[in-house]
Design an enzyme around this catalytic site. Sequence first.
Site, short mmCIF file in Angstrom:
data_model
loop_
_atom_site.label_atom_id
_atom_site.label_comp_id
_atom_site.label_asym_id
_atom_site.label_seq_id
_atom_site.Cartn_x
_atom_site.Cartn_y
_atom_site.Cartn_z
CD GLU A 52 -35.41 -9.43 34.87
OE1 GLU A 52 -34.52 -8.57 34.68
OE2 GLU A 52 -36.02 -9.98 33.93
CG PHE A 114 -33.24 -19.49 24.14
CD1 PHE A 114 -32.28 -18.56 23.75
CD2 PHE A 114 -34.50 -19.03 24.51
CE1 PHE A 114 -32.57 -17.20 23.70
CE2 PHE A 114 -34.80 -17.67 24.46
CZ PHE A 114 -33.83 -16.75 24.06
CD GLN A 115 -34.38 -16.18 27.57
OE1 GLN A 115 -35.48 -16.57 27.98
NE2 GLN A 115 -34.13 -14.93 27.24
CE LYS A 164 -43.10 -22.21 28.66
NZ LYS A 164 -42.71 -21.46 27.46
CG MET A 478 -17.40 6.19 49.80
SD MET A 478 -17.00 7.27 51.19
CE MET A 478 -18.46 7.08 52.22
#
Lengths: 571, 81
Positions: A52, A114-115, A164, A478
Amino acid sequence: MSEMLSGAEILCRALVDAGVEVIFGYPGGAIMPFYHALPDHPQLRHILVRHEQAAAHAADGYARASGRVGVCVATSGPGATNLVTGLAAAHMDNSPVVAITGQVSRPMIGRDAFQETDIIGITLPITKQNYQVQDVTELADVVAEAMAVALEGRPGPVLIDVPKDVQNQKIEWHPPQKPRHPRAGARGQSLTPGASPGSLEDGVRAAARLIKGAERPLIMAGHGVILAEAYAEVQALAEKTGIPVITTLLGISGFPDGHALHLGMPGMHGEVHVNRAIQHADVIIGIGLRFDDRVTGNTASFAPQARIIHIELDRAEIGKNVPVAVGIVGDARDVTRRLVAAVEPRRCERWLEHIRGFVRPRTEAFRGDLSPETILASIYEASHGECTIVTDVGQHQMWVAKLYRYERPNTHITSGGLGAMGFAVPAAMGVHLARPNGTVWAISGDGGFQMNMAEMATMVQEGLPVKMAVFNNGYLGMVRQWQQFFHEKRYSCTPIWSPDYVKLAAAYGIPGYRVKQASELADVVGRANAEAGPALVEFVIEQEANVYPMIPPGGSLSEPIEAEPAAAAGH
Amino acid sequence: MLLDDALVTLNRAFGVLRRRNVPIEGLALHPSGTAGVSRLTFVLKADAATADRVAQQFHKMIGVRSVMVLANEDSTTEAKR
Ligand SMILES: Cc1ncc(C[n+]2csc(CCOP(=O)(O)OP(=O)(O)O)c2C)c(N)n1
């Protein structure tokens, strides 16, 4: 005529209505209703990324290249948290991105379901605005408003969190209304310290007076010039007055590199003559920049003789980092156009001569002949100077900023404010989708490339012909440079192993090339550039080359490190 | 300041102060009289320049409608903006 639609369908319609054509995303439990509805909306092309973070960077790249909103989608929990770096990058660089995240159903929120993560809380400081949609009736308006907020004024990312059950809620569909709180946008006004905000005209007149009296004036052009597409106006201002132009890292390609009045990039890795010019200037006209610490070095010693005219859309930036003599709040294009009309024609020949006296030959030493200059020249040649270059973060980023010849507007894209390694490859995918007819090169170091190289699979699956250049120096270059300069050359955890990039590319079915000598450049880079699909070129460069000059962090622009420190030399 | 009556806006306002480490001495949140709009008053321990800077950051937040610095320690006027 009305119909019953689910939240997920409304979400798709609202995106279509907002003119969205491309979405970068990754599905998961809490966003499944949206993915269920998506195939019914073929106007929305979905790009399935491999992480993502890449979706957010790609949306950012798309936004910067197109000037339109870039959209990314993720599920709740880990999907949403994976977006965070990309949103922070978009926030720091003012890129209009809208992120849509699934969330657990409303009755579960706040119960460590959950999540479930509090993505609103997590992203508060790195978004311009965020919304959790509490009812499906708000959804279409929220999408329309989010798209407007992301773009208007100083652009930035906006997040919409959609539970949802809201995606599954059905209601009678009415097309979206106007955004609920359309902000008027930035109304121009001048903000001079100690005085009340005056009119835009007063500010422009005061600026013109300062410019008239200046002996050593400079224009510093930042990202705002690109965001406002003020190219012609800035060029007109420079040409009418003969004032030389400096472009900041994000201002690069806002003014043609080859122009006689272009000086280069300022700041930590700015050329000596650019920083000296700043230190000697008596008037600086800053257009669309925030005088970031990488630009100013120690602000106490920044431009000690200069009175600063600051043209900036965001009034909160004026006087934030450096004191200003005249602050003008407004769109860079509009204000600069007015300033062009208000200034009297003049020349700055003596001052230009003075600056030319500061120019130093480049001191970077390369063992082999495969220098950044030759590599970048070969990319310029192969693409006839017509490609967009997206850089990652590190030494290669500075070399590209300083050495690539940018002639066309908005063809340099990089993660400036956040400096997020891993940006280049996914952002370049977004750039390709915004400019399908142009070529895009993603230039990374061996460290940053390995952060998001999984996106090669996305390129193959979605047919995105991104050209990838990997500057392989075997180090997190760097950081190694800082260790050399400031940490007694203790190369702690900076040597970095790489896979065989040619074979790696082959595993993805992508043509891969390795270049070790300058003599191979024209042929290989030409072939990679001409590939119909993606291509990868690894450049095996000098391992311990440094970027010069360098202002030590917090140091004064007057005191650059210009060559190998004696104690550290000797490889 | 007058701001949209939304927890997320309130949260952002606190974020501005937290990030800049400006101590809050007092605060009050009331309905403004206009539906959906709240009036939030912070009493800050800050010099005039910091108060101004913070006010500008508030001012640009989405959901904030207006900001006033009511009194600065070292200001002579009652209402500055
Ligand atoms: C995500 C992230 N982690 C760490 C850093 C710190 N950092 C800045 S430059 C750099 C080294 C980059 O190495 P490489 O990608 O090989 O590029 P090079 O400097 O060698 O060109 C690191 C680790 C960063 N900017 N971003």
